[in-house]
Design an enzyme around this catalytic site. Structure first.
Site, PDB file in Angstrom:
ATOM      1  N   GLY A 112     -10.156 -35.069  18.019  1.00  0.00           N
ATOM      2  CA  GLY A 112      -9.025 -35.988  18.127  1.00  0.00           C
ATOM      3  C   GLY A 112      -7.801 -35.432  17.436  1.00  0.00           C
ATOM      4  N   ALA A 113      -7.986 -34.944  16.222  1.00  0.00           N
ATOM      5  CA  ALA A 113      -6.867 -34.415  15.450  1.00  0.00           C
ATOM      6  C   ALA A 113      -7.409 -33.737  14.199  1.00  0.00           C
ATOM      7  CB  ALA A 113      -5.914 -35.538  15.055  1.00  0.00           C
ATOM      8  N   ASN A 119      -4.904 -30.651   8.635  1.00  0.00           N
ATOM      9  CA  ASN A 119      -4.403 -29.484   7.908  1.00  0.00           C
ATOM     10  C   ASN A 119      -3.274 -29.880   6.956  1.00  0.00           C
ATOM     11  OD1 ASN A 119      -5.872 -27.912   9.969  1.00  0.00           O
ATOM     12  ND2 ASN A 119      -4.215 -28.661  11.263  1.00  0.00           N
ATOM     13  N   HIS A 138      -5.592 -42.013  10.009  1.00  0.00           N
ATOM     14  CA  HIS A 138      -6.781 -41.281   9.567  1.00  0.00           C
ATOM     15  C   HIS A 138      -6.395 -39.895   9.015  1.00  0.00           C
ATOM     16  CE1 HIS A 138     -11.115 -40.087   9.862  1.00  0.00           C
ATOM     17  NE2 HIS A 138     -10.574 -38.887  10.040  1.00  0.00           N
ATOM     18  N   GLU A 139      -5.636 -39.156   9.805  1.00  0.00           N
ATOM     19  CA  GLU A 139      -5.291 -37.788   9.375  1.00  0.00           C
ATOM     20  C   GLU A 139      -4.388 -37.830   8.149  1.00  0.00           C
ATOM     21  OE1 GLU A 139      -7.166 -35.736  10.734  1.00  0.00           O
ATOM     22  OE2 GLU A 139      -7.733 -36.992  12.448  1.00  0.00           O
ATOM     23  N   GLU A 195     -15.114 -37.836   5.629  1.00  0.00           N
ATOM     24  CA  GLU A 195     -14.977 -38.542   6.914  1.00  0.00           C
ATOM     25  C   GLU A 195     -15.375 -40.018   6.830  1.00  0.00           C
ATOM     26  OE1 GLU A 195     -13.168 -37.414   9.001  1.00  0.00           O
ATOM     27  OE2 GLU A 195     -13.189 -35.258   8.659  1.00  0.00           O
TER      28      GLU A 195
HETATM   29  N1  SER Z   1     -11.462 -33.454  10.307  1.00  0.00           N
HETATM   30  C1  SER Z   1     -11.037 -33.916  11.598  1.00  0.00           C
HETATM   31  C2  SER Z   1     -10.947 -35.397  11.538  1.00  0.00           C
HETATM   32  O1  SER Z   1     -11.900 -36.073  11.625  1.00  0.00           O
HETATM   33  C3  SER Z   1     -11.920 -33.462  12.689  1.00  0.00           C
HETATM   34  O2  SER Z   1     -11.485 -32.257  13.154  1.00  0.00           O
HETATM   35  O3  SER Z   1      -9.971 -35.931  11.260  1.00  0.00           O
HETATM   36 ZN    ZN Z   2     -11.404 -37.107   9.633  1.00  0.00          ZN
END
Ligand code: SER
Ligand code: ZN
Length: 885
Positions: free
Chosen positions: A267-268, A271, A303-304, A326
């Site tokens: 999904g995303a 970084n 989330h990110e 997560e």
């Molecule tokens: N770490 C990522 C996420 O769950 C997955 O690529 O946001």
């Molecule tokens: Zn995540």
């Protein structure tokens, strides 16, 4: 391709790294037919280990080594060993610098791991182990380093050059090239590295943090999508504010960037300072994205962003701890979405998803604990168990500690471990230390796989005026774990009197009653709780808000469920009572169908749904949720042996009967809501989502009657609406209807209108892939030839093949096995192109144990065929071999 290397990695083998990398200086020279990566690693012996200097083994895959130096000394082939996966050499001093240059080929990277090209731009995905495809490195999350990154590329093709942190320098070079240097002041593991180069436009905004620092926010997209980023930007600002208010977490760099990429496995990705997103999780505007897509964008942006603390500032020691970041972050984003929208509806959606998909995973061959002990390929462990069940585990800690102590615990966790790579145990320890609550037994949720069952019975004693609830917990065996110890199961409950009011609750031994909804901790295999001062037989409302991820059973009869549907003070449990009633009714129909009897729908379901439709005071989103019958996948999950045709037949029969019996109220609600929608410009907010959801589920029922006025209304909605939510529903309703001419016309018009919008075309594929009309496989095969389809784009694969195998159960499970053969063929092709996607696509075949012997044999035969098909990726090999074991 690495079948020969598919070794199992165990948590118990964890060792601290022999060497550390204090600084990482990278330079990328991007060209059309290759990329050069120069890496300077400032390294030293891990001071916590002995002074001896063991061999240094750097991870590296698919790299062409051009040059390597150790402290300025040019190394020759005699100085190091190279394999497919490692470069090893012997350091001679405790501190040293390694400098290397490798050549890589992002332009032909179809696995979408490491550095690759998507729609002409360069981008990266390094989690979990993609960085080793960029340069030789210690690619493990407990090696944290300060990065500086210089990117150089063609100025015309790649005017935008991005990496993590803050931009510190840039300039032009000869030959029409330019460069930019980025510096990330925070230490990070390599999986959080990112690079982007492309012809991108951005929308910019500002956010002022709690401590009055100004942060620049940028969302980069391809120029034609610049009109679709405002919703993501609004979501980002809401997330930043929410994390300050709810967790006291502030953003820490001067700039925060999001880039939308079309070809993306997940999904995303969070970084540091440069989140890279699947474009499906960023782009949204009324005309092209549904309400669900708008909510998904809001949730994924949050989330990110939240990962900046839960994941980046404090990261995982090793990949067994994946749920540390997560599970926690999903819990955080779920609470954020609940605060932004309707809390009850969010909970209903999450629980329905968990019970359908995560419970199936827990019952299947890939079942694993929230903190696994072993894996072959870590990419296979980005699972519903790690994410969704991990979030439920966090929710239970929150429930047991209460909001205040939980916040104290999270503050302590962030403060104690800032800049560190830690474990799930460290997290729980912080929660224990801050609250004084012992979570030793609770930690079994991290180590034991499987979905616990909780059977409840009651005993009312009218003379003693006591009411006792008896709990019995158990947990089925899962691969490698035959016996389970009792879990700590927080059960929130209330007791309803005959008028539907909550009774005050006083447990035996307590001085006075307190509250009308309480959390009991069930910690033993068998345990009873007795309430006193209970004058009349109450009706229990159990597991309110779904306070634990368990399968609870209580012998409710249908009248009691109807009573709870109307009276339970807990909104979630009102919905749950409706689901249980529907399940009972549907299971009765399934039995009738299997015995060849005439199907007879229990009219109580009609009565219950009619009263919901007629009650104008109820939240429309709740009414819509309650009108949705449990899905075929959920009915499969709760069956001992799933009878595909009977499940489909029974559910369709019930839908048809409900549509006819409730035509009037459905039609009224539909028309009233459509009128409001017509007069209201699109707004992506809860109240509007609610109106459209009731309108749309009403329409899908109404069309089952085949009445001409419904067809006319569907066509009106399809043509005249101003948003994708109404348009796609109308299309889906037509696609599943018997009106062949209208269906064909609408599909064609839709594709013509949206042919240039990849994300909208994904929905067009999905709607057709999910249509349960006969001939589904042939339709999907024909659609694979459509010019907009390609196996190289993960979104397309998910939209067409994934939707077919996962949602179109009657067509996928055709008795002749043709659906299975088709899926296995796609997996075999994708195994060579994109192992991660291939392995995810496989999931439906791994569920063979759910079906009767004939289907089991066909499904297993396809798994065997995949296994024999040649060189398998570790990803596919692990899933296939475990599901045949
Ligand atoms: N770490 C990522 C996420 O769950 C997955 O690529 O946001
Ligand atoms: Zn995540």
């Amino acid at each position: 391709m690495r079948t020969e290397q598919s070794k199992t990695i165990y948590l118990k083998d964890y060792r601290a790294p022999d060497y550390l990398i204090d600084e990482t200086h990278l330079t990328f020279e991007l060209f059309e037919d290759h990329t050069l990566v120069h890496a300077q690693l400032v390294m030293r012996r891990n001071p916590e280990l002995s002074a001896e200097l063991p061999v240094l083994s750097l991870d590296g895959q698919q790299l062409e080594l051009l040059r390597i130096t150790l402290d300025d000394r040019e190394l020759t082939a005699a100085d190091y060993q190279l394999s497919d996966s490692h470069l090893t050499l012997q350091p001679t001093q405790a501190s040293f610098v390694i400098d290397s240059t490798v050549r890589i080929h992002p332009e032909s990277n179809t696995a979408l791991e490491g550095l690759y090209k998507s729609s002409g731009m360069f981008c990266t995905q390094c989690e979990a182990e993609g960085f080793r495809k960029i340069t030789y490195y210690l690619d493990r999350p407990d090696v944290m380093s300060k990065f500086t990154t210089t990117v150089s590329g063609d100025k015309q093709k790649y005017p935008i050059l991005l990496s993590n942190g803050n931009p510190i320098a840039s300039g032009s070079e000869e030959g029409g090239r330019h460069w930019a240097t980025w510096e990330d002041p925070f230490k990070k593991p390599a999986y959080l590295f990112a690079l982007v180069a492309g012809d991108l436009w951005c929308v910019e905004d500002k956010f002022t943090t709690l401590s009055s620092r100004e942060v620049t926010l940028r969302i980069y997209v391809e120029p034609e999508n610049i009109d679709k980023v405002q919703h993501a930007m609004d979501s980002l600002k809401k997330s930043m504010k929410w994390d300050e208010e709810v967790y006291g977490r502030e953003y820490d760099l001067d700039i925060f960037m999001i880039v939308a990429v079309n070809d993306f496995n997940m999904g995303a990705m969070e970084n540091k300072g440069l989140n890279i997103f699947n474009s499906s999780c960023v782009l949204a505007r009324a005309e092209t994205a549904t309400d669900a897509a708008h909510q998904r964008v809001e949730a994924v942006v949050a989330h990110e962003y939240f990962h900046n603390w839960s994941g980046n500032r404090v990261t995982c020691r090793d990949w067994f701890q994946l749920s540390l970041k997560e599970g926690f972050t999903v819990f955080r984003d779920a609470e954020f979405s609940a605060d932004m929208n309707s809390r009850t509806v969010k909970r209903i959606e999450d629980v329905a998803y968990l019970r359908t998909h995560q419970f199936a995973e827990d019952a299947g061959p890939m079942a694993h604990p929230v903190r696994p002990d072993a894996y072959m390929e870590i990419s296979n462990f980005y699972t519903l168990t790690i994410y969704e069940k991990g979030s439920e585990v966090l929710r239970m800690i929150h429930t047991l500690l209460g909001n205040q102590a939980f916040r104290k615990g999270s503050d302590l966790y962030f403060e104690r471990h800032d800049g560190q790579a830690v474990t799930c145990d460290d997290f729980v320890k912080a929660m224990e230390d801050a609250s004084g609550i012992d979570l030793t037994q609770f930690k079994r949720w991290y180590t034991q796989a499987g979905t616990p069952r909780l059977a409840v019975s009651e005993a009312f004693d009218a003379t003693a005026r006591t009411y006792t609830l008896n709990f019995t917990q158990s947990c089925p065996a899962t691969p490698g774990q035959s016996d389970k110890l009792p879990f700590v199961i927080p059960v929130e409950l209330g007791l309803l009197d005959a008028r539907g009011n909550d009774l005050p609750l006083r447990l035996q031994g307590e001085a006075a009653a307190s509250g009308t909804s309480r959390v009991l901790s069930v910690t033993e295999a068998q345990q009873s709780f007795t309430f006193v001062d209970i004058a009349e037989q109450p009706l229990p409302s159990l597991l309110r808000g779904f306070s634990a991820p368990v399968k609870l059973s209580f012998p409710y009869d249908r009248d009691q469920l109807m009573f709870l549907m109307q009276h339970d003070s807990d909104g979630f449990n009102r919905w749950e009572a409706g689901q249980q009633l529907s399940v009972q009714v549907l299971q009765e129909l399934i039995g009738q169908q299997q015995r060849g009897e005439a199907l007879v729908l229990d009219q109580r379901l009609v009565t219950a749904l009619r009263s919901l439709l007629q009650d104008g005071r109820l939240d429309q989103a709740m009414v819509a949720e309650m009108l949705s019958l449990p899905g075929e996948a959920y009915l499969t999950e709760i069956s001992e042996v799933a009878d595909v045709e009977a499940i489909h037949g029974a559910r369709e029969f019930a839908r048809q009967q409900l549509a006819e019996a409730l035509f009037e109220p459905l039609w009224q609600r539909y028309q009233a809501n459509r009128e409001v929608s017509k007069g209201t410009p699109y707004v992506a907010e809860a109240e509007h989502f609610a109106r459209r959801s009731l309108q749309n589920i009403a329409l899908s029922y109404l069309m089952l009657t085949g009445k001409p006025e419904v067809l006319a209304a569907t066509l009106e909605q399809y043509e005249a609406c101003d948003n994708m939510t109404e348009r796609l529903t109308a299309l889906a309703v037509l696609v599943n209807s018997p009106f062949e001419a209208e269906r064909g016309k609408a599909l064609e018009a839709f594709a013509e209108h949206f042919k240039d919008n990849a994300l909208v075309m994904d929905q067009w594929f999905s709607v057709q892939a999910a249509s349960t009309l006969p001939g589904g496989l042939q339709r999907v095969q024909a659609l694979m030839q459509h010019p907009a389809f390609t196996l190289k784009n993960p979104n397309k694969v998910r939209a067409l093949i994934g939707a077919f195998a996962g949602q179109n159960l009657v067509n996928f499970h055709l008795a002749d096995g043709s659906g299975y053969r088709f899926l296995a063929d796609q997996v075999i092709t994708l195994n060579a192109l994109n192992p991660q996607i291939a392995s995810r696509l496989l999931a439906p075949l791994t569920r063979w144990r759910k079906y009767a012997a004939a289907r089991q044999a066909l499904m297993k035969a396809e798994l065997e065929r995949i296994l024999a098909s040649g060189e398998l990726s570790a990803d596919v090999y692990e899933v296939v071999s475990k599901s045949l074991a």
